[in-house]
Design a protein around this motif. Structure first.
Motif, short mmCIF file in Angstrom:
data_model
loop_
_atom_site.label_atom_id
_atom_site.label_comp_id
_atom_site.label_asym_id
_atom_site.label_seq_id
_atom_site.Cartn_x
_atom_site.Cartn_y
_atom_site.Cartn_z
N PRO A 106 0.82 -1.21 0.00
CA PRO A 106 0.00 0.00 0.00
C PRO A 106 0.84 1.25 0.00
O PRO A 106 2.00 1.22 0.40
CB PRO A 106 -0.78 -0.10 1.31
CG PRO A 106 0.09 -0.93 2.18
CD PRO A 106 0.82 -1.87 1.28
N ARG A 204 -7.57 -3.10 0.62
CA ARG A 204 -7.34 -3.13 -0.84
C ARG A 204 -7.66 -4.50 -1.42
O ARG A 204 -8.19 -4.63 -2.52
CB ARG A 204 -5.89 -2.77 -1.14
CG ARG A 204 -5.60 -1.31 -1.02
CD ARG A 204 -4.41 -0.95 -1.90
NE ARG A 204 -4.29 0.49 -2.03
CZ ARG A 204 -3.44 1.24 -1.32
NH1 ARG A 204 -2.67 0.66 -0.43
NH2 ARG A 204 -3.39 2.54 -1.48
N LYS A 208 -10.45 -5.14 -4.12
CA LYS A 208 -10.10 -5.74 -5.42
C LYS A 208 -11.18 -6.76 -5.82
O LYS A 208 -11.66 -6.77 -6.95
CB LYS A 208 -8.73 -6.42 -5.35
CG LYS A 208 -8.37 -7.19 -6.62
CD LYS A 208 -7.03 -7.88 -6.46
CE LYS A 208 -6.72 -8.89 -7.56
NZ LYS A 208 -7.60 -9.01 -8.68
N LEU A 249 -7.36 6.11 1.33
CA LEU A 249 -7.29 5.43 0.03
C LEU A 249 -7.99 6.29 -1.02
O LEU A 249 -9.15 6.05 -1.40
CB LEU A 249 -7.93 4.04 0.14
CG LEU A 249 -7.31 3.16 1.23
CD1 LEU A 249 -8.06 1.84 1.37
CD2 LEU A 249 -5.84 2.90 0.94
N GLU A 252 -9.16 4.87 -4.61
CA GLU A 252 -10.36 4.02 -4.50
C GLU A 252 -11.58 4.88 -4.19
O GLU A 252 -12.67 4.67 -4.71
CB GLU A 252 -10.17 2.97 -3.39
CG GLU A 252 -9.16 1.88 -3.70
CD GLU A 252 -7.71 2.29 -3.40
OE1 GLU A 252 -7.46 3.48 -3.11
OE2 GLU A 252 -6.83 1.41 -3.47
#
Ligand code: DMJ
Length: 645
Positions: A106, A204, A208, A249, A252
């Motif tokens: 990350p 994450r 995903k 994030l 995202e």
């Protein structure tokens, strides 16, 4: 003339025809039955025999379905997950082998600044595509697992196939025999600075899976690489918005925001559950607005909020459980006119905030009316409420059962949190909360044997049951929050004791993950404190324990709470992570070799579980300060109202 009525039916009269004194001896009963039998005509006897044989055959034929259905009911989320309505059992599925590389590291943490419901038809409507291929995926996965086991290529660790996929700790930590990581995920202190990053990495990975296989749909089915719909409103995406913001994030978050801006519409002919859509969707949009100040989220919040209002059009003003947000109609579940107490009393934080922001009083008025009525109702026990309330007459139903678990839990949470949200001025809310906590102490609190764990059981018509749902593990956090806001110190003492118990519900299981429900032993001489029934062994990736760990750590700074949280994160990674993306709920926390993945990632794993873990590990107490925000029951932080005095 009296004509005797035509007898188109066979009547069997078992009423006693004998005079004489009543004799209930076995022999008399046997003779009497035989006599009655012989008094019947041949037709009557043949008919009875025929019916009995028919019933027997039907019983045999339906036995497996019935037992499966019953086990599904028990296993399904009991909460109105909270959830709850009862969901069908998801068939056991196997993950496919890991082929991909370890997910990318990350980016550094940004501190910019967290037995079910739903119309069954809707739940499955959009799964058709996935369903068609499910069997293939599952079969393939099962085959692959076998091959892999045989040639030693695949290391089967529950839902995770490859230890490389475990995100936390260094490789050395994971591989060393004596390493803490191998003792049910015991953490190493050196890596502590990386723990927030480990949560980002988990997020994450989960994202995903959602992005690849379920984008814009309600929930990811990570093993079948498909999705399921509940309301058809992108539930996971909305629930996760503020988590992405808090975890820093940004990429995202921007992608998700674009979806909200261009794709999300509430103008849909769809039935949604009032409580679930309020806490997840309305709550998620309001908190994202609070954090970002972006009016897109407020506009969407207004839209869904106003579409939910028809639920309050009932004879009693106690809302119905379901609303069609496209048609503007509302209704109770098909089988009853009752609503769940936790549901109608855990929508207040959100509707009150909507009124404050829009300056439109109707939202707050509707939910305040519910609190006012519940406050006055008969049927409470020392401040403890029953689980159901009738939407016609506004009275409690199914009285005499008291629990802090499914169907009542967040009533208690929202008493305290509304009081905090409103600036600690609404005395009635505080009184009801304090009285309820005394009620818990007096009626539901017990200690287990042999180790004296303090637990909250249930009461059914005066009968105590040592059963505790994982859902009850919100309570240590709520008690601690109350103590932080000036409530008695013994609330904090109780919070610490219950926190230990909730941790034990994890650490005593072979996977280090808690089951949905436990039973405590209370008999002297018991060898273990916690028992788990077969039907209760599932774990749905629920947040309540890590939620409480977050509060306890914020208020005490006791390192053990972080360590416990880290162990839990590691075990989620070890047993629930799916290599192609996403995490899955599992059926059996007692079997580390085959935890039996259920193929579903609940939206609250991203909305709550990972958010609370991140906040637990973050060193910044101002990242969602508990003096400025109050979390709704789905972990969406809403501002504490500025004082107007
Ligand atoms: C969430 O939807 C909420 O936390 C609710 O209050 C309880 N059930 C789930 C998580 O377990």
């Amino acid at each position: 003339m009296h004509t005797p009525p035509r007898q188109d039916y066979v009547s069997i009269n078992f009423a006693g025809q004998r005079s004489g004194s009543y004799n209930n001896s076995k022999q008399w009963r046997r003779q009497s039955c035989w006599r009655k039998w012989k008094q019947l005509s041949r037709l009557q006897r043949s008919l009875i025999l025929f019916i009995l044989v028919l019933l027997f055959i039907c019983g045999i034929a339906t036995y497996p379905t019935v037992t499966e259905h019953l086990s599904g009911l028990t296993e399904g989320e009991q909460h109105t997950d909270s959830n709850s309505v009862l969901r069908p059992v998801v068939p056991h599925v196997l993950p496919e082998p890991l082929k991909q590389a370890r997910p990318p590291l990350p980016e550094p943490t940004s501190k910019k600044l967290s037995n079910r419901r739903g119309p069954p038809v809707l739940q499955n409507r959009l799964q058709k595509k996935g369903n068609a291929s499910d069997t293939v995926v599952d079969d393939k996965a099962a085959e692959t697992k076998k091959e892999g086991e045989d040639n030693g290529v695949i290391s089967w660790r529950g839902a995770v196939i490859d230890t490389d996929q475990a995100t936390e700790g260094t490789k050395d930590e994971q591989n060393s025999e004596d390493s803490p990581a191998n003792q049910k995920g015991k953490p190493s202190k050196e890596s502590e600075a990386n723990w927030p990053e480990a949560v980002q990495q988990s997020f994450r990975h989960a994202w995903k899976g959602y992005k690849d296989f379920a984008w814009g749909h309600d929930e990811l089915r990570p093993l079948s690489k498909s999705y399921s719909e509940w309301f058809g409103l992108g539930l996971t995406l909305i629930d996760a918005l503020d988590t992405m913001w808090i975890l820093g994030l940004k990429e995202e978050f921007e992608e998700a925001k674009a979806w909200v801006a261009t794709e999300l519409t509430f103008n849909k002919n769809v039935d949604v559950n009032l409580f679930e859509s309020t806490i997840r969707i309305l709550g998620g949009l309001l908190s994202t607005y609070a954090l970002t100040g972006d009016s897109l989220f407020l506009d969407k919040a207004k839209d869904i909020g106003s579409r939910l209002m028809p639920a309050f059009n009932t004879p009693s003003k106690i809302p119905y459980s379901d609303v069609n947000i496209g048609k503007g109609t509302a209704h109770p579940p098909r089988w009853t006119s009752d609503s769940t107490v936790a549901e109608v009393t855990s929508i207040q934080l959100e509707f009150r905030e909507l009124s404050r922001l829009t300056q439109e009083p109707q939202y707050q008025a509707a939910v305040a009316e519910v609190m006012k009525q519940v406050h006055k109702l008969d049927g409470k026990l020392d401040g403890l409420v029953p689980m159901f309330i009738n939407t016609n007459n506004g009275q409690f139903t199914h009285q005499g059962i008291y629990t802090l678990g499914a169907r009542a839990d967040s009533y208690y949470e929202y008493l305290l949190k509304q009081w905090i949200q409103g600036g600690k001025k609404e005395d009635q809310l505080l009184e009801d909360y304090l009285q309820a906590i005394e009620g818990v102490k007096r009626n539901l609190l017990q200690k287990s044997s042999p180790n004296g764990l303090t637990f909250v059981g249930e009461l059914s018509h005066g009968q105590f049951s040592p059963k505790m749902d994982h859902l009850v593990c919100f309570l240590p956090g709520t008690l601690a929050l109350g103590a932080h806001n000036g409530l008695p110190n013994d609330h904090m003492d109780l919070a610490k004791q219950l926190m230990e118990t909730c941790y034990q519900m994890y650490v005593q299981m072979e996977t280090g993950l808690s089951p949905e429900i436990v039973h405590f032993n209370m008999h002297e001489g018991s060898t273990r404190d916690i028992e788990v029934k077969l039907a209760d062994r599932h774990n749905l990736l629920r947040p309540e324990t890590v939620e409480s760990l977050f509060y306890l750590y914020r208020f005490t700074k006791d390192q053990k709470y972080r360590d416990w949280g880290y162990e839990i994160l590691q075990n989620f990674n070890k047993y629930t992570k799916v290599s192609s993306g996403g995490y899955t709920s599992i059926n059996n926390v007692r079997d580390p070799d085959y935890p039996s993945p259920r193929d579903k990632m609940e939206s609250f794993f991203l909305g709550e579980t990972l958010k609370y873990l991140y906040l637990l590990f973050s060193d910044d107490p101002n990242l969602i300060s508990l003096d400025q925000y109050v979390f709704n029951t789905e972990a969406h932080p809403l501002p504490i109202w500025p004082s107007t005095v």
